[in-house]
Design a protein around this motif. Structure first.
Motif, short mmCIF file in Angstrom:
data_model
loop_
_atom_site.label_atom_id
_atom_site.label_comp_id
_atom_site.label_asym_id
_atom_site.label_seq_id
_atom_site.Cartn_x
_atom_site.Cartn_y
_atom_site.Cartn_z
N PRO A 1 0.66 -1.10 0.03
CA PRO A 1 -0.08 0.05 0.14
C PRO A 1 0.94 1.31 0.13
N ASP A 2 2.01 1.31 0.63
CA ASP A 2 2.95 2.48 0.74
C ASP A 2 3.33 2.63 -0.92
N MET A 3 3.83 1.53 -1.51
CA MET A 3 4.32 1.84 -2.72
C MET A 3 3.30 2.17 -3.83
N VAL A 4 2.16 1.76 -3.65
CA VAL A 4 0.90 2.11 -4.56
C VAL A 4 0.79 3.65 -4.36
N GLU A 5 0.51 4.07 -3.20
CA GLU A 5 0.32 5.43 -2.96
C GLU A 5 1.25 6.18 -3.51
N LYS A 6 2.37 5.97 -3.35
CA LYS A 6 3.47 6.91 -3.87
C LYS A 6 3.37 6.81 -5.42
N TYR A 7 2.89 5.84 -6.06
CA TYR A 7 2.77 5.95 -7.36
C TYR A 7 1.72 6.65 -7.85
N ARG A 8 0.81 6.70 -7.08
CA ARG A 8 -0.50 7.43 -7.23
C ARG A 8 -0.31 8.91 -7.11
N LYS A 9 0.31 9.33 -6.27
CA LYS A 9 0.82 10.58 -5.96
C LYS A 9 1.59 11.09 -7.13
N LEU A 10 2.52 10.35 -7.50
CA LEU A 10 3.55 10.73 -8.68
C LEU A 10 2.71 10.81 -9.91
N TYR A 11 1.65 10.07 -10.20
CA TYR A 11 0.85 10.42 -11.51
C TYR A 11 0.13 11.39 -11.42
N GLU A 12 -0.45 11.76 -10.32
CA GLU A 12 -1.37 13.00 -9.92
C GLU A 12 -0.50 14.27 -10.21
N GLU A 13 0.58 14.22 -9.83
CA GLU A 13 1.51 15.50 -9.73
C GLU A 13 1.93 15.60 -11.26
N VAL A 14 2.23 14.62 -11.96
CA VAL A 14 2.97 14.90 -13.26
C VAL A 14 1.63 15.10 -13.91
N VAL A 15 0.56 14.48 -14.24
CA VAL A 15 -0.43 14.89 -15.03
C VAL A 15 -1.25 16.03 -14.71
#
Length: 467
Positions: free
Chosen positions: A453-467
């Motif tokens: 869950p920690d890993m997934v949340e970091k990628y979600r935030k990364l996608y939101e930040e970049v998009v």
């Protein structure tokens, strides 16, 4: 939001660490749509997925590096380039830093397939000039065919069609990185890069050991893969790796430091932590959850286990994984027969690994190269220590990183050193107390630092930040 993931030679065609990571990430983000851009070595693998794609995978595009071999020769193809474009293409042929934006534009506006450039007078003029100016002492015909084989996949990808996406995310450099650069350039969308291992370094090691590339051309091939890495390092808005030392290597070979970030792997800790203690039966059971591939160096594992049995006969080795390389897998089985090992089990890929850990005392990983292996993290979550070769993040996982005081979770051994690996295995075989204590250390480390869950949340935030 739609993310396009770009893979080379992994998901969804093969089981393994990168594929497992990808499948788990996509499945854990059901509210995000994913497209897949897939690069494989042989077109005979088209559509042969070993994973059932999650429902949020909207579309897939497949490209195979042997497809341009089927391109019919064009009748006198003609290519028109500006002087600036010609210079950048020339740099690309020399495997030097080049402006891929200009090169992509140059080939995408041509009326001929980009790979037909290798049949053109324009290519012959450039190649002859390169031979005269910089490669005067190299054999002409050998260099010609090397250059063609090197550039054919690159040119083939230049005119590739891309799925629509808000962001293109490469899961390696190399050809996947190049295709991501092309997609980002054509669409104007941002691109990301995640490296599980350092692709250019891995290809460099392969080239040094290879016998199919002449010594005269090894450096040129190595420069080629570093050129491809440089292309996406300079264009990706974020570059992630799995652990700190890998991130430092990325920076050392050209990745901008301010764009680099570490996002560690994550596992389903509760699922694996339910594995119960092994029932004693007088045997020490050692597990290796790996696919049969040369990079996993299973032959050295078998030789090491043979040495273990000479002083500790009540040991069993379980090699748990699919035959990625059928020839290599057959050679491994023949080696087991040759050495007379009757206590090596090869049941294939196990669908319920948490349950299988109840049969094991500790695990073994003898890879020649790794990133941050999920198999070690799963072993730790199950409370099983490990013996692993000193590659990738294995040392950090076994001993912990700075500020981690949980203690050692096994032993590190030298790659390709069967005797050293055997000695480390024997240390655990002869100490049930250490097996229990080291296993508990690993469990605590996995629980604190490597949960999915920690890993997934970091990628979600990364996608939101970049998009």
């Amino acid at each position: 939001m739609r993310i396009c993931l770009v893979f080379e030679g992994s998901y969804p065609y093969l089981f393994g660490g990168v594929s497992s990571w990808a499948h788990q990430l996509i499945s854990a983000l059901p509210d995000i749509e994913f497209s897949l851009l897939l690069i494989g070595p042989k077109k005979e693998k088209r559509g042969q997925f070993v994973y059932e794609l999650p429902a949020n995978v909207i579309e897939t595009y497949e490209y195979f590096l042997d497809e341009p071999l089927d391109t019919k020769p064009s009748s006198r193809p003609r290519f028109s380039f500006s002087p600036e474009e010609t210079e950048e293409i020339r740099k690309m042929l020399l495997c030097r830093d080049c402006n891929f934006d200009l090169i992509i534009n140059a080939f995408r506006r041509q009326k001929y397939p980009a790979e037909a450039f290798l049949q053109s007078r324009e290519f012959m003029a450039m190649f002859s000039g390169i031979m005269q100016d910089t490669l005067r002492l190299a054999p002409y015909s050998d260099t010609f065919y090397m250059e063609r084989s090197m550039m054919l996949p690159v040119l083939y990808l230049m005119q590739a069609k891309n799925p629509k996406a808000d962001c293109y995310h490469a899961i390696s450099t190399g050809y996947a990185g190049l295709l991501t650069v092309i997609a980002g350039h054509v669409t104007g969308k941002p691109i990301l890069l995640t490296e599980h291992g350092i692709y250019s370094r891995e290809r460099e090691e392969e080239m040094i050991r290879s016998d199919w590339v002449s010594a005269d051309y090894k450096k040129h091939w190595i420069d080629f893969f570093y050129m491809l890495s440089g292309a996406i390092y300079q264009r990706a808005v974020k570059i992630t790796s799995l652990f700190a030392s890998a991130s430092q290597i990325q920076k050392d070979i050209g990745a901008p430091a301010d764009r680099c970030e570490v996002i560690s792997n994550g596992i389903d800790f509760p699922k694996f932590s339910t594995a119960r203690a092994k029932k004693p039966d007088g045997f020490i059971d050692i597990g290796a959850a790996v696919r049969f591939a040369k990079i996993k160096d299973i032959k050295t594992m078998i030789y090491a286990f043979y040495e273990v049995t000479q002083s500790f006969p009540n040991a069993r080795l379980h090699i748990l994984g699919p035959d990625e390389d059928k020839k290599y897998a057959d050679e491994c089985r023949e080696l087991v027969r040759y050495l007379g090992l009757t206590n090596v089990l090869m049941p294939g890929r196990i669908s319920d690994m948490p349950a299988y850990y109840e049969k094991l005392d500790f695990t073994i990983l003898t890879s020649l190269s790794e990133g941050q292996p999920l198999t070690l993290l799963e072993s730790f979550a199950a409370g099983r220590p490990a013996v692993a070769t000193d590659v990738g993040c294995c040392r950090e996982l076994i001993f912990g990183s700075k500020g981690d005081d949980f203690g050692m979770a096994g032993y590190i051994a030298h790659p390709m050193d069967a005797h050293d690996i055997a000695e480390k295995m024997l240390l655990l075989c002869n100490s049930p107390e250490d097996i229990k204590a080291f296993g508990e250390n690993g469990r605590k480390r996995a629980e604190k630092y490597y949960q999915r869950p920690d890993m997934v949340e970091k990628y979600r935030k990364l996608y939101e930040e970049v998009v």
